[in-house]
Design a protein around this motif. Structure first.
Motif, PDB file in Angstrom:
ATOM      1  N   LEU A  76      44.986  38.443  33.527  1.00  0.00           N
ATOM      2  CA  LEU A  76      43.568  38.762  33.359  1.00  0.00           C
ATOM      3  C   LEU A  76      43.371  39.895  32.352  1.00  0.00           C
ATOM      4  O   LEU A  76      42.413  39.885  31.582  1.00  0.00           O
ATOM      5  CB  LEU A  76      42.942  39.143  34.705  1.00  0.00           C
ATOM      6  CG  LEU A  76      41.455  39.515  34.683  1.00  0.00           C
ATOM      7  CD1 LEU A  76      40.616  38.333  34.189  1.00  0.00           C
ATOM      8  CD2 LEU A  76      40.989  39.967  36.055  1.00  0.00           C
ATOM      9  N   ILE A 127      33.923  42.839  32.869  1.00  0.00           N
ATOM     10  CA  ILE A 127      35.312  42.453  33.117  1.00  0.00           C
ATOM     11  C   ILE A 127      36.263  43.544  32.649  1.00  0.00           C
ATOM     12  O   ILE A 127      37.275  43.834  33.312  1.00  0.00           O
ATOM     13  CB  ILE A 127      35.620  41.102  32.444  1.00  0.00           C
ATOM     14  CG1 ILE A 127      34.927  39.976  33.226  1.00  0.00           C
ATOM     15  CG2 ILE A 127      37.126  40.856  32.366  1.00  0.00           C
ATOM     16  CD1 ILE A 127      35.159  38.588  32.682  1.00  0.00           C
ATOM     17  N   ALA A 187      34.951  34.999  35.287  1.00  0.00           N
ATOM     18  CA  ALA A 187      35.896  35.326  36.359  1.00  0.00           C
ATOM     19  C   ALA A 187      36.212  34.092  37.201  1.00  0.00           C
ATOM     20  O   ALA A 187      37.352  33.904  37.641  1.00  0.00           O
ATOM     21  CB  ALA A 187      35.319  36.433  37.241  1.00  0.00           C
ATOM     22  N   SER A 230      36.119  40.766  44.573  1.00  0.00           N
ATOM     23  CA  SER A 230      36.079  40.941  43.124  1.00  0.00           C
ATOM     24  C   SER A 230      34.751  40.466  42.547  1.00  0.00           C
ATOM     25  O   SER A 230      34.200  41.092  41.630  1.00  0.00           O
ATOM     26  CB  SER A 230      37.237  40.178  42.470  1.00  0.00           C
ATOM     27  OG  SER A 230      38.488  40.659  42.917  1.00  0.00           O
TER      28      SER A 230
END
Length: 265
Positions: A76, A127, A187, A230
């Protein structure tokens, strides 16, 4: 209080889901400048873009001794670096077009290249902040595993977020409350990728079917909890980004640009 109610009433409308805005100049003029020149923001965006490209390339080169080109893309953090670079690159493009061609016309809506920038802006900044928080809160104790290089780790997990916050601080365009779905959507795509990676038999550089130990689909219960947490975290970070934008506007109204150059967000 009435102004706050008016703000939220305006933000929570269907129109605010779209990438629409009345003034294209808000996307290539800095919130702090007193003139209509595209040069100040172009200069700053160039520096930020070069910084993002440098971090991205450095990450690929330095980690190449441990990661193959393909496995570089499973993390990520590295997705975040790509998103940051695309967002800042598109911001640079918008400024270059405004500088070379003159004022951008939005009478028929924002041009496609401005919308692309705004979309990646909405995706990349929450992010980037999430990656920084996630790394320092959950992965620093695993630095022997996830830390490729101490200096590089600082740049890809902290400096990248600082560059994006600078992009926010010097911009003028708004951040819509309902635009949280952009980062949440990105995401979600990464989450689907981790599922496919696991069940397709993918093996990480650590010899495991998981990419991050807390996102291990062999234990779906705790993993789903992390994923849901998250998602909530990203929404909160987007709300913080909105708060930063509103604060920036108030400060620039008071100390920066003259009122004649302001538009209502």
């Amino acid at each position: 209080m009435d102004r706050v109610k008016k703000y939220f009433k305006k933000e929570f409308t269907v129109d605010m889901l779209s990438l629409g805005h009345d003034s294209a100049s808000d996307f290539y003029l800095s919130s702090w400048q007193r003139n209509r020149s595209a040069i100040p923001l172009l200069f700053i965006r160039t520096i930020i873009f070069v910084g993002c490209v440098s971090i991205l390339i450095s990450s690929m080169v330095i980690t190449s001794r441990v990661l193959t080109f393909g496995t570089w893309f499973i993390f990520l953090t590295h997705w975040g670096l790509v998103l940051n670079t695309v967002a800042c690159g598109q911001a640079f493009v918008v400024s270059v077009i405004a500088f070379s061609r003159g004022p951008i016309d939005a009478s028929l809506g924002l041009p496609w290249y401005v919308k692309i920038y705004w979309a990646f802006y909405n995706i990349s900044i929450p992010i980037a902040l999430f990656i920084s928080i996630f790394y320092f809160a959950m992965l620093t104790d695993l630095s022997d595993t996830f830390g490729m290089n101490p200096v590089l780790d600082v740049f890809i997990h902290l400096v990248n977020s600082l560059l994006m916050l600078i992009l926010v601080a010097v911009s003028r365009h708004p951040t819509r409350l309902l635009h949280f779905y952009w980062s949440l959507g990105a995401a979600f795509i990464y989450m689907i990728f981790t599922v496919i990676f696991h069940f397709a038999g993918g093996i990480s550089p650590f010899g495991e079917s998981w990419i991050y130990p807390m996102i291990n689909w062999s234990n779906p219960g705790p993993t789903i909890g992390v994923v849901m947490g998250s998602a909530v975290g990203l929404i909160i970070l987007h709300a913080i980004l909105v708060g930063i934008t509103v604060t920036r506007k108030k400060l620039t109204l008071r100390f920066g640009q003259t009122n004649s150059f302001n538009t209502v967000n």
